[in-house]
Write an enzyme that holds these catalytic residues in place. Structure first.
Site, PDB file in Angstrom:
ATOM      1  N   ALA A  61       0.810  -1.153  -0.203  1.00  0.00           N
ATOM      2  CA  ALA A  61       0.087  -0.121  -0.546  1.00  0.00           C
ATOM      3  C   ALA A  61       1.059   1.384   0.687  1.00  0.00           C
ATOM      4  CB  ALA A  61      -1.195   0.032   1.442  1.00  0.00           C
ATOM      5  N   GLY A 106      -0.344  -5.477   0.693  1.00  0.00           N
ATOM      6  CA  GLY A 106      -1.141  -5.041  -0.514  1.00  0.00           C
ATOM      7  C   GLY A 106      -0.540  -6.041  -1.991  1.00  0.00           C
ATOM      8  N   GLU A 109      -0.994  -9.880  -0.756  1.00  0.00           N
ATOM      9  CA  GLU A 109      -2.610  -9.734  -1.348  1.00  0.00           C
ATOM     10  C   GLU A 109      -3.848  -9.602  -2.213  1.00  0.00           C
ATOM     11  OE1 GLU A 109      -4.641  -8.152   3.436  1.00  0.00           O
ATOM     12  OE2 GLU A 109      -2.977  -6.814   1.478  1.00  0.00           O
ATOM     13  N   GLU A 129       2.312  -5.940   7.565  1.00  0.00           N
ATOM     14  CA  GLU A 129       1.648  -5.085   8.045  1.00  0.00           C
ATOM     15  C   GLU A 129       2.025  -5.089   9.548  1.00  0.00           C
ATOM     16  OE1 GLU A 129      -0.311  -5.982   4.199  1.00  0.00           O
ATOM     17  OE2 GLU A 129       1.482  -7.434   6.075  1.00  0.00           O
TER      18      GLU A 129
END
Length: 255
Positions: A61, A106, A109, A129
């Site tokens: 992110a 991300g 993911e 994270e």
């Protein structure tokens, strides 16, 4: 554009293009959702490749953008974040991730949303994270544990450590490791092969598998049963069976 969709030979390439690290900011998330839904609708797209370019898949992110968000802002944004990734996971066609360089947070993911993952031999994947005082928020706690099992997923999520391609392969986090220069070609070849297959049957297989993983076995069997019977109404089923009887297995040409 931070994400593009290019189509050739039945394969749509969803390309992240936000140099230098393909950080997944809000605009990129929204564009990803828009193009994933378009790829799902388009009849000329029969399989999809997720690709971030030769150097990096996606490093996660946009931390600078997230840093200024308070609790209220993230409550309003978190669902849209998940929805953008879910749109990729729900593309009703085969999806392969071509992972080069970093696929972190991300980025990892997003790779988890694919049906199959080809990684470069120099790739690094992980869910870091926890090192920010957070947990994965775009599906990582759910998709990673379903893919590699809860204990292995907890190891990666609890520690935030990065894994190299060989360990990712051993964990089942990726499905194939190739030299970096061959990642996109390998992924595209896999997608192009499936693009020649029976589109409705492939959609049925994907939906039956994914639904079964998300629910109890009786519900999964009901989905399988309904799709299995329904495919007997398709031209592809007629074509496939006729070819098998007349020519032998594996020679059917689907439209």
């Amino acid at each position: 554009m931070t994400v593009t969709l290019e189509v050739a030979d039945g394969v749509g390439t969803l390309r992240l293009d936000r140099p230098p690290m393909n950080a997944l900011d809000v605009a990129t998330q929204d564009r990803l959702k828009e193009l994933a839904e378009e790829a799902g609708r388009r009849e000329d797209v029969r399989a999809v490749v997720l690709y971030g370019g030769e150097k990096v898949f996606a490093a996660g992110a946009d931390i600078k953008e997230m840093q200024v968000m308070d609790h209220t802002a993230m409550v309003l944004r978190a669902r849209a974040l998940q929805d953008s990734f879910t749109a990729v996971a729900r593309i009703p066609k085969p999806v392969v991730a071509a992972v080069t360089g970093y696929a972190l947070g991300g980025g990892c993911e997003l790779a988890l949303c694919a049906d199959y993952r080809v990684a470069a031999d120099n790739a690094k994947l992980g869910q870091p994270e926890i090192l920010l005082g957070l947990i994965p928020g775009a599906g990582g706690t759910q998709r990673l544990s379903r893919l590699i099992g809860p204990s292995k997923a907890k190891d990666l999520i609890f520690t935030g450590r990065q894994v190299k391609a060989d360990e990712a392969l051993a964990l089942g986090l990726v499905d194939r490791v190739v030299p970096a220069a061959e990642v996109y070609e390998t992924a595209h070849t896999w997608a192009a092969t499936l693009a020649q297959g029976p589109a409705i049957a492939l959609r049925a297989a994907k939906e039956a598998i994914d639904t079964g993983l998300e629910t109890d076995i009786e519900t999964g069997l009901a989905v399988e049963r309904n799709w299995f019977a329904g495919l007997f109404a398709t031209e592809d089923r007629e074509r496939g069976m006729r070819s098998f009887v007349e020519e032998g297995p594996g020679k059917a040409k689907f439209r």
